[in-house]
Structures are given as structure tokens and as C-alpha cells.
Design a protein around this motif. Structure first.
Motif, mmCIF file in Angstrom:
data_model
loop_
_atom_site.group_PDB
_atom_site.id
_atom_site.type_symbol
_atom_site.label_atom_id
_atom_site.label_comp_id
_atom_site.label_asym_id
_atom_site.label_seq_id
_atom_site.Cartn_x
_atom_site.Cartn_y
_atom_site.Cartn_z
ATOM 1 N N SER A 38 0.841 -1.208 0.000
ATOM 2 C CA SER A 38 0.000 0.000 0.000
ATOM 3 C C SER A 38 0.870 1.250 0.000
ATOM 4 O O SER A 38 2.055 1.205 0.339
ATOM 5 C CB SER A 38 -0.905 0.001 1.232
ATOM 6 N N ILE A 39 0.258 2.366 -0.332
ATOM 7 C CA ILE A 39 0.969 3.639 -0.332
ATOM 8 C C ILE A 39 1.421 3.989 1.083
ATOM 9 O O ILE A 39 2.497 4.562 1.283
ATOM 10 C CB ILE A 39 0.130 4.780 -0.964
ATOM 11 N N VAL A 40 0.632 3.637 2.082
ATOM 12 C CA VAL A 40 0.988 3.923 3.477
ATOM 13 C C VAL A 40 2.242 3.144 3.866
ATOM 14 O O VAL A 40 3.182 3.712 4.432
ATOM 15 C CB VAL A 40 -0.189 3.584 4.424
ATOM 16 N N GLU A 41 2.278 1.850 3.535
ATOM 17 C CA GLU A 41 3.463 1.036 3.821
ATOM 18 C C GLU A 41 4.674 1.576 3.075
ATOM 19 O O GLU A 41 5.764 1.681 3.640
ATOM 20 C CB GLU A 41 3.235 -0.417 3.400
ATOM 21 N N TYR A 42 4.467 1.894 1.797
ATOM 22 C CA TYR A 42 5.559 2.403 0.971
ATOM 23 C C TYR A 42 6.161 3.676 1.567
ATOM 24 O O TYR A 42 7.372 3.807 1.681
ATOM 25 C CB TYR A 42 5.074 2.658 -0.459
ATOM 26 N N LYS A 43 5.310 4.620 1.946
ATOM 27 C CA LYS A 43 5.795 5.890 2.484
ATOM 28 C C LYS A 43 6.560 5.698 3.785
ATOM 29 O O LYS A 43 7.581 6.351 4.013
ATOM 30 C CB LYS A 43 4.639 6.865 2.690
ATOM 31 N N LYS A 44 6.083 4.812 4.637
ATOM 32 C CA LYS A 44 6.779 4.546 5.901
ATOM 33 C C LYS A 44 8.157 3.944 5.631
ATOM 34 O O LYS A 44 9.161 4.376 6.212
ATOM 35 C CB LYS A 44 5.970 3.584 6.774
ATOM 36 N N LEU A 45 8.210 2.964 4.756
ATOM 37 C CA LEU A 45 9.489 2.320 4.438
ATOM 38 C C LEU A 45 10.412 3.270 3.696
ATOM 39 O O LEU A 45 11.617 3.318 3.961
ATOM 40 C CB LEU A 45 9.248 1.043 3.630
ATOM 41 N N TYR A 46 9.851 4.047 2.780
ATOM 42 C CA TYR A 46 10.663 5.022 2.048
ATOM 43 C C TYR A 46 11.310 6.005 3.020
ATOM 44 O O TYR A 46 12.491 6.345 2.892
ATOM 45 C CB TYR A 46 9.825 5.769 1.007
#
Length: 75
Positions: A38-46
């Protein structure tokens, strides 16, 4: 904790440990594009990888610049 999970997922899929944070960045970008993240997971990991100074290779940036320089858009 978040990065540990990411490294574990990378290890399970690739069957080797990432050698650099840039590999993890490529990995999450691919997961996001393929709609496996998800975009939420991606942003956190990024955000976590950005703290580690992960970045795309310079050649990717140069290729993009070259692409835009060679495309002519009619006005």
C-alpha cells in the motif's frame, strides 16, 4: 522494527541479504508498482530508507533527463 521486517521479506523472496539500502529501495518500489504494497506502507518504508541515504543510481536519473530532452511535444 519496520526495516527488519522488510529485510526478512527481501531475504525470503530473493534468497540473499540486501547488500545496500538501495536494493531495499528498489525492492519496495517494485512491490508498490506491482500493487503488493500500500501507499501507506511504501511511504513509511521510504522514509526509513531515506534516513539511510538510499537512492536510485545516477544512471536512472540521467536516463530520465535524456528521455525528456529527446521527446518533442507538439504545441
Amino acid at each position: 522494527m519496520l526495516l527488519n521486517k522488510l529485510i526478512h521479506l527481501f531475504l525470503l523472496e530473493k534468497e540473499y541479504r540486501p547488500l545496500h539500502s538501495n536494493e531495499l529501495l528498489d525492492f519496495i518500489q517494485r512491490k508498490y508498482i506491482q500493487e503488493e504494497m500500500s501507499i501507506v506502507e511504501y511511504k513509511k518504508l521510504y522514509s526509513e530508507l531515506d534516513k539511510l541515504k538510499a537512492e536510485k543510481p545516477q544512471s536512472y536519473i540521467m536516463d530520465s533527463i535524456y528521455l525528456y530532452d529527446t521527446i518533442s511535444i507538439p504545441s
